[in-house]
Design an enzyme around this catalytic site. Structure first.
Site, PDB file in Angstrom:
ATOM      1  N   GLU A  32       7.610 -19.964 -34.645  1.00 15.89           N
ATOM      2  CA  GLU A  32       8.041 -21.143 -35.416  1.00 15.89           C
ATOM      3  C   GLU A  32       7.877 -20.907 -36.920  1.00 15.89           C
ATOM      4  O   GLU A  32       7.193 -19.963 -37.342  1.00 15.89           O
ATOM      5  CB  GLU A  32       7.235 -22.379 -34.990  1.00 15.89           C
ATOM      6  CG  GLU A  32       5.740 -22.270 -35.270  1.00 15.89           C
ATOM      7  CD  GLU A  32       5.078 -23.641 -35.474  1.00 15.89           C
ATOM      8  OE1 GLU A  32       5.539 -24.403 -36.355  1.00 15.89           O
ATOM      9  OE2 GLU A  32       4.088 -23.927 -34.775  1.00 15.89           O
ATOM     10  N   LYS A 164      -5.058 -29.119 -32.042  1.00 19.95           N
ATOM     11  CA  LYS A 164      -6.212 -29.351 -32.917  1.00 19.95           C
ATOM     12  C   LYS A 164      -6.880 -30.659 -32.558  1.00 19.95           C
ATOM     13  O   LYS A 164      -6.207 -31.620 -32.170  1.00 19.95           O
ATOM     14  CB  LYS A 164      -5.764 -29.387 -34.369  1.00 19.95           C
ATOM     15  CG  LYS A 164      -5.696 -28.005 -34.961  1.00 19.95           C
ATOM     16  CD  LYS A 164      -5.666 -28.030 -36.465  1.00 19.95           C
ATOM     17  CE  LYS A 164      -5.575 -26.608 -36.974  1.00 19.95           C
ATOM     18  NZ  LYS A 164      -4.600 -26.437 -38.034  1.00 19.95           N
TER      19      LYS A 164
HETATM   20  N1  PSU Z   1      -0.679 -27.909 -35.449  1.00 21.35           N
HETATM   21  C1  PSU Z   1      -1.261 -26.959 -36.226  1.00 21.35           C
HETATM   22  N2  PSU Z   1      -0.514 -26.371 -37.208  1.00 21.35           N
HETATM   23  C2  PSU Z   1       0.798 -26.705 -37.426  1.00 21.35           C
HETATM   24  C3  PSU Z   1       1.398 -27.713 -36.573  1.00 21.35           C
HETATM   25  C4  PSU Z   1       0.624 -28.273 -35.609  1.00 21.35           C
HETATM   26  O1  PSU Z   1      -2.415 -26.644 -36.028  1.00 21.35           O
HETATM   27  O2  PSU Z   1       1.433 -26.152 -38.338  1.00 21.35           O
HETATM   28  C5  PSU Z   1       2.859 -28.049 -36.757  1.00 21.35           C
HETATM   29  C6  PSU Z   1       3.693 -27.447 -35.596  1.00 21.35           C
HETATM   30  O3  PSU Z   1       4.927 -26.974 -36.112  1.00 21.35           O
HETATM   31  C7  PSU Z   1       3.939 -28.640 -34.683  1.00 21.35           C
HETATM   32  C8  PSU Z   1       4.043 -29.771 -35.693  1.00 21.35           C
HETATM   33  O4  PSU Z   1       5.091 -28.497 -33.873  1.00 21.35           O
HETATM   34  O5  PSU Z   1       3.042 -29.468 -36.661  1.00 21.35           O
HETATM   35  C9  PSU Z   1       3.812 -31.135 -35.064  1.00 21.35           C
HETATM   36  O6  PSU Z   1       4.134 -32.148 -35.983  1.00 21.35           O
HETATM   37  P1  PSU Z   1       4.333 -33.675 -35.491  1.00 21.35           P
HETATM   38  O7  PSU Z   1       2.965 -34.191 -35.147  1.00 21.35           O
HETATM   39  O8  PSU Z   1       4.948 -34.396 -36.675  1.00 21.35           O
HETATM   40  O9  PSU Z   1       5.267 -33.621 -34.305  1.00 21.35           O
END
Ligand code: PSU
Ligand code: MN
Length: 306
Positions: A32, A164
């Protein structure tokens, strides 16, 4: 920079390296780009992205980092393209609903877990490595990451270290269950908690080898499963964060709420603030697990070809 969308832009653009690997049916691992633009600060983001790609190559597979570049869906980035994303400001964070906006308006966009799964599946790449998936936000049970819904409807195996603990992990597991997503622990029978090897929360099964993971992915393909599979790999023991980041997480979550930060801005805000509050102590664990997951995903992609 905006450019008028053309017909070609709705097609995928492959780097020469990825194009050759696809043509020869060699193993490929999708990566990603949101972790580059919104997850880690410069230059750690660039160093980590390059280290993940190299770990995949050294293991005998081909990396395919996915992003939108001036509206063009791109599978496999050059060093210049990785550097540009790592330094850029205001790149659109692209989950499922953002993809047509970035493509249609000719923008630069970084794909989340959900966005990357969609493109990887279109490209015919069944294995994808990342650090942590999005989940259900603490105290906001209606903020369910589109990652969880995508895992329920796109057949890509996502290798990660759980989510996380800025998230509500028990609720995240409930949504994954509802979405029909199997959670396979590689060397663990609990959901990893990103910096820590275990959240203590039980998952579906523990297997010991990439070949066993590949057997499960193949079975899902034979069953014509429409959903994804989560492969949970704990952070390497030597790099596990000893102290708890709990106080920092609680403070960052409260600040986000008080500042009125909502929607897709919550995850980047809380990630950045926790890193500030823990003074980067968490960073060694973060980069170690990303590189380890990339290498592990390569072994799974190779086993899938056997
Ligand atoms: N968790 C991490 N680092 C990240 C992300 C999540 O520890 O960079 C990023 C990933 O790309 C994940 C996104 O798909 O955040 C999720 O965001 P949201 O909660 O807006 O869906
Ligand atoms: Mn969210």
């Amino acid at each position: 920079m905006h450019r008028k969308p053309g017909k070609a832009m709705t097609h995928l653009h492959f780097s020469p390296e990825v194009k050759a690997a696809l043509a020869d049916q060699r193993p490929i691992v999708a990566l990603e780009s949101t972790l580059i633009t919104h997850g880690l600060p410069y230059p750690t983001n660039l160093d980590t992205a390059v280290a993940m790609e190299n770990a995949i190559r050294e293991a005998g597979a081909t990396p395919a980092t996915i992003a939108i570049l001036k509206g063009q869906i791109t599978v496999g980035l050059t060093m210049d393209q990785l550097s540009m994303l790592a330094e850029a400001q205001n790149v659109r964070k692209c989950s499922r609903r953002d993809l047509p906006i970035a493509v249609g308006l000719g923008e630069d966009g970084a794909t989340t877990v959900a966005g990357t799964m969609i493109v990887a599946h279109k490209a015919g790449i069944p294995v994808f490595a990342t650090g942590g998936i999005g989940g259900v936000h603490r105290g906001q049970p209606f903020d369910v990451s589109a990652d969880l819904i995508e895992l329920g409807r796109t057949p890509v195996a996502v290798v990660c270290s759980g989510a996380k603990s800025i998230l509500d992990l028990p609720l995240t597991l409930e949504v994954l269950e509802t979405q029909g997503v199997p959670i396979i622990g590689l060397g663990t029978d609990t959901l990893p908690a990103f910096y820590q090897r275990s959240s203590g929360l039980p998952i579906d099964v523990c297997v010991e080898t990439p070949a066993q993971v590949a057997a499960i992915i193949k079975a899902a393909q034979v069953l014509e499963a429409k959903h994804g599979i989560l492969i949970a790999v704990p952070v390497p023991a030597a790099e596990e964060l000893q102290e708890d980041a709990e106080a920092a997480i609680q403070q960052a979550t409260k600040e986000a709420h008080d500042l009125g930060i909502v929607g897709k801005r919550i995850t980047p805000y809380v990630l950045g603030r926790v890193a500030e509050l823990t003074e980067g102590k968490s960073r060694g664990a973060n980069t170690a697990l990303l590189i380890n997951n990339a290498r592990t995903a390569a072994s799974i992609a190779i086993a899938l070809k056997n």
